[in-house]
Write an enzyme that holds these catalytic residues in place. Structure first.
Site, PDB file in Angstrom:
ATOM      1  CB  CYS B 249      -0.913  -0.018   1.218  1.00 29.67           C
ATOM      2  SG  CYS B 249      -2.122   1.311   1.194  1.00 29.67           S
ATOM      3  CG  ASN B 260      -4.401  -5.953  -3.845  1.00 31.36           C
ATOM      4  OD1 ASN B 260      -3.509  -5.118  -3.804  1.00 31.36           O
ATOM      5  ND2 ASN B 260      -5.340  -5.948  -4.768  1.00 31.36           N
TER       6      ASN B 260
END
Lengths: 322, 322
Positions: B249, B260
């Site tokens: 991220c 994810n």
């Protein structure tokens, strides 16, 4: 999500889990400041150490020292576990909050592998232990059913088997005039799914609608918080968990396998759903980062790495923070 | 759990996510065999690469080479993404399954930071892109709303804002005579909680009850699978996810933050709840272990480390395995 509780209670097991399984060594003062920092977050129960054979668990060699060094904060229970009477004898001589518990495995085979006793022998031993607790004035507050959601030896565990175990332990408690505060259902080897949580909790609750249940969940296969969500949706208000996801799963057959669900991730989820915990999430995240620095390798907690949302919710700071 | 779907479809994004964010380098043949192995698990869509500027994303320098080297299996879509017309021009010259998509961020500020365009400019650009897709015969199948559950710049995102974004993109699609197969709601920066999933999905669905929705969830703060569970409980049948939890991220402000949700953990949860995926879980776990060996450091997936339950469910093998 209408059955969601307004508030949950979390029993922090990170120190005991971590000191036990980390290759270490962790310095005694580091153990002490971790326990103290956890108690400063609003947690009301911190399981600090276990009184076990230090030849088997070297990380617990300083358990008595840790127990004495912690500066206790009023309103917080600093707890410990012991696996046998010898352990309890050492435990009760410390300032920790020592309670007795009943335990049984829903898998007879797991019990034999784990403790060298089958379920009948386990019950007989529990009876001796209860007599000891009574003699020593040690309060008995809970019972735990291990492998309540599945077992690596026996495979799937029928919810009815868990119900029968609960019945056995409730009968035993009754025999000693004890009213259990809670019965803990433990996903010892990480088999639980949301559906299985629903089935097991549902089956036990159908029989004893007013018996407070507590969940001890692992995250061995990634569904830990989804399982906790299902429990919340069923109105469960009591969880065991571990700061930073400390611990592991010695039964998973793979050294990288995850252990207990992570306390601060659970607290984050609860708060985001409007469920109170009484815990300062940002302070708890700092504890997780503290112990990660102490053990010197990445721990499995998520929000400790992703960061909380607090700073992004304060518009004046958001520009600088993002 | 009565609204649970019988079957879900998973869009595997692990290769593209991983090749993009891993410090690498990952050898081209390793990328190819990972994509091929994923397609052998029963996944019907594998996002292999992105066609982006290799000076910005060095891991995609061999995107065209990877695209050509993959031995395609019938019935599987090997997909890719492109961020602009130049990228699409390269993409359509490969054997990959290239589709166009619409996109918008529920947070105008995020959009400006991420693409240097505000929402009005984004819509204008989408219109130019749609004209290009039409001219080149590229089918447009979906729209994605980014930061649909919260934003590091704007904080909480109102479900009504997401609904308005969906309305804008549906109007745009309509203008070009396009019927979208699905609208993807993306938790781009990891803000979603089960309650927020319920609110956003509920608000969008109330307006368009028959519009197929898909969730693109991150696990930045540990609630990824709990959010997916909520979506399943609301009957969502379409998810993006990433084998081994590959990716990260970049917006979380911490290099260890998770990206994810992990495909094989999601598949495990689905199967345990009786939801079909068409995927061979054990084969998928082998893919996760393969890519972990290739990248040479631990990846965040859980069941890849804990192991599946398959062997424990075959009594003849259980003794040897446990």
């Amino acid at each position: 999500m209408s059955d969601l509780p307004q508030r949950i209670t979390i029993h922090e097991e990170g120190p005991r889990e971590g000191f036990q399984i980390e290759p270490g060594p962790i310095a005694t003062p580091d153990k002490v400041r971790f326990c103290e920092a956890l108690a400063d977050t609003g947690l009301t129960e911190v399981q600090c150490v276990s009184f076990v054979d230090p030849r088997r668990v070297p990380g617990m060699a300083d358990a008595v020292e840790v127990a004495h060094a912690i500066r206790q904060k009023p309103g917080v229970h600093y707890t410990a576990i012991a696996l046998n009477l010898k352990g309890y004898e050492r435990a009760v001589q410390t300032p920790l909050h020592i309670t007795g518990g009943l335990q049984m495995s829903a898998s007879n085979t797991f019990s034999i592998h784990n403790t060298n006793k089958d379920n009948a022998e386990t019950l007989a031993e529990q009876r001796r232990q209860l007599a000891f607790f009574r003699e020593r004035g040690i309060p008995v507050d809970s019972a735990i059913i291990m492998t309540a959601f599945g077992c690596n030896f026996e495979g799937a565990i029928a919810p009815e088997t868990v119900r029968d175990c609960v019945a056995s332990l409730l009968a035993l408690a009754d025999e000693f005039g004890i009213t259990l505060e809670r019965v803990r259902l433990a996903d010892t080897v990480g088999w639980a799914s949301p559906l299985q949580v629903q089935r097991v909790v549902g089956t036990v609750r159908e029989r004893w609608p007013d018996l407070p249940l507590s969940l001890h969940l692992h995250d061995t296969r990634g569904t830990g918080l989804a399982n906790a969500l299902t429990a919340l949706q069923m109105g469960i208000t009591d969880f065991d968990s571990s700061c930073a996801g400390l611990g592991g799963c010695p039964f998973a057959g793979h050294k990288g396998a995850a252990g207990n669900i992570c306390t601060e991730d659970l607290v984050f989820m609860a708060h985001e759903m409007g469920i109170e915990t009484g815990i300062d999430l940002d302070a708890l995240i700092e504890c997780a980062r503290m112990i990660e620095a102490i053990v010197g390798h990445p721990l499995p907690g998520k929000i400790m790495h992703g960061g909380s949302l607090t700073k992004y919710r304060q518009p004046a700071l958001a520009g600088a923070a993002a």
